[in-house]
Design a protein around this motif. Structure first.
Motif, PDB file in Angstrom:
ATOM      1  N   MET A  51      14.071  23.793 -31.385  1.00 57.49           N
ATOM      2  CA  MET A  51      13.318  24.593 -31.671  1.00 57.49           C
ATOM      3  C   MET A  51      14.159  25.503 -32.758  1.00 57.49           C
ATOM      4  N   GLU A  52      14.324  25.115 -34.297  1.00 56.74           N
ATOM      5  CA  GLU A  52      15.071  26.337 -34.464  1.00 56.74           C
ATOM      6  C   GLU A  52      14.917  27.447 -34.749  1.00 56.74           C
ATOM      7  N   PRO A  53      15.647  28.272 -34.441  1.00 59.39           N
ATOM      8  CA  PRO A  53      15.506  30.277 -34.241  1.00 59.39           C
ATOM      9  C   PRO A  53      15.334  30.834 -36.311  1.00 59.39           C
ATOM     10  N   GLY A  54      14.203  31.661 -36.168  1.00 59.45           N
ATOM     11  CA  GLY A  54      14.255  32.145 -37.241  1.00 59.45           C
ATOM     12  C   GLY A  54      12.374  31.625 -37.669  1.00 59.45           C
ATOM     13  N   VAL A  55      12.555  30.561 -36.983  1.00 57.62           N
ATOM     14  CA  VAL A  55      11.468  29.614 -38.156  1.00 57.62           C
ATOM     15  C   VAL A  55      10.005  30.358 -37.569  1.00 57.62           C
ATOM     16  N   THR A  56       8.808  29.745 -37.477  1.00 53.73           N
ATOM     17  CA  THR A  56       7.497  30.617 -37.786  1.00 53.73           C
ATOM     18  C   THR A  56       6.583  29.339 -37.322  1.00 53.73           C
ATOM     19  N   ILE A  57       5.863  28.784 -36.310  1.00 51.00           N
ATOM     20  CA  ILE A  57       5.485  27.756 -35.843  1.00 51.00           C
ATOM     21  C   ILE A  57       4.001  28.361 -35.521  1.00 51.00           C
ATOM     22  N   ASN A  58       2.921  27.053 -35.738  1.00 51.62           N
ATOM     23  CA  ASN A  58       1.520  27.937 -35.087  1.00 51.62           C
ATOM     24  C   ASN A  58       1.256  26.664 -33.966  1.00 51.62           C
ATOM     25  N   ILE A  59       1.425  26.974 -32.891  1.00 49.64           N
ATOM     26  CA  ILE A  59       0.881  26.828 -31.597  1.00 49.64           C
ATOM     27  C   ILE A  59      -0.878  26.631 -31.205  1.00 49.64           C
ATOM     28  N   ASP A  60      -0.912  25.999 -30.275  1.00 49.70           N
ATOM     29  CA  ASP A  60      -1.741  25.437 -29.914  1.00 49.70           C
ATOM     30  C   ASP A  60      -1.770  24.878 -28.057  1.00 49.70           C
ATOM     31  N   ARG A  71     -11.089  23.091 -20.241  1.00 48.15           N
ATOM     32  CA  ARG A  71     -10.471  23.465 -20.667  1.00 48.15           C
ATOM     33  C   ARG A  71     -10.514  25.003 -21.514  1.00 48.15           C
ATOM     34  N   ARG A  72      -9.170  25.709 -21.719  1.00 51.38           N
ATOM     35  CA  ARG A  72      -9.390  26.164 -23.043  1.00 51.38           C
ATOM     36  C   ARG A  72      -8.617  26.095 -23.959  1.00 51.38           C
ATOM     37  N   THR A  73      -8.486  26.510 -25.207  1.00 51.81           N
ATOM     38  CA  THR A  73      -7.383  26.350 -25.791  1.00 51.81           C
ATOM     39  C   THR A  73      -7.546  27.475 -26.846  1.00 51.81           C
ATOM     40  N   GLY A  74      -5.995  28.203 -26.953  1.00 51.80           N
ATOM     41  CA  GLY A  74      -6.168  29.727 -27.446  1.00 51.80           C
ATOM     42  C   GLY A  74      -5.073  28.940 -28.340  1.00 51.80           C
ATOM     43  N   GLN A  75      -4.647  29.547 -29.641  1.00 53.88           N
ATOM     44  CA  GLN A  75      -4.088  29.600 -31.086  1.00 53.88           C
ATOM     45  C   GLN A  75      -2.575  30.731 -31.334  1.00 53.88           C
ATOM     46  N   CYS A  76      -1.159  30.401 -31.854  1.00 59.97           N
ATOM     47  CA  CYS A  76      -0.811  31.812 -32.084  1.00 59.97           C
ATOM     48  C   CYS A  76       0.179  31.131 -33.347  1.00 59.97           C
ATOM     49  N   THR A  77       0.376  32.074 -33.707  1.00 60.25           N
ATOM     50  CA  THR A  77       1.441  32.297 -34.722  1.00 60.25           C
ATOM     51  C   THR A  77       2.539  32.658 -33.975  1.00 60.25           C
ATOM     52  N   ALA A  78       3.689  32.659 -33.788  1.00 61.14           N
ATOM     53  CA  ALA A  78       5.370  32.982 -32.836  1.00 61.14           C
ATOM     54  C   ALA A  78       6.805  32.560 -33.728  1.00 61.14           C
ATOM     55  N   GLU A  79       7.446  33.990 -33.739  1.00 61.52           N
ATOM     56  CA  GLU A  79       8.476  33.160 -34.089  1.00 61.52           C
ATOM     57  C   GLU A  79       9.731  33.100 -33.518  1.00 61.52           C
TER      58      GLU A  79
END
Length: 114
Positions: A51-60, A71-79
């Protein structure tokens, strides 16, 4: 002179998970890997691609907690803060959580307090 590692720079401790939590890219639902550990502000992911440092990702994050049917699913935006090759086919990446859904925050709280 002492060299600070990324672990030395953390503001909060990380907790190793006692269950499997899968990580998917939110928009494509592509499987990225597994959540290795977390804190209330950060995640470490194990992935098959760097994964490229500095990139913002949206993940489940998807888990199946004990004693719950479903099951549970949570979402977040992370750098992505760093990414290191662990083996010839496995990478570890540290991410800073920028924004998270209430479900995601609840999941992380349970991971950090078990």
């Amino acid at each position: 002179m002492t060299v600070q590692t990324s672990a030395d720079q953390r503001m909060e401790p990380r907790w190793v998970l006692k269950s499997t939590v899968s990580v998917f890219q939110t928009d494509t639902k592509e499987y990225l890997g597994l959540l290795v550990n977390c804190s209330t502000a950060g995640l470490m992911l194990s992935t098959y691609q760097p994964m490229e440092p500095g990139v913002t990702i949206n993940i489940d994050l998807v888990d199946i907690p004990p004693n719950i049917d479903g099951r549970r699913t949570g979402q977040c935006t992370a750098e992505v803060m760093w990414s290191d090759q662990l083996t010839p086919s496995l990478y570890g990446s540290g991410c800073r959580v920028i924004e998270a859904t209430d479900i995601m925050r609840s999941m992380m709280k349970q991971y950090t307090h078990t």
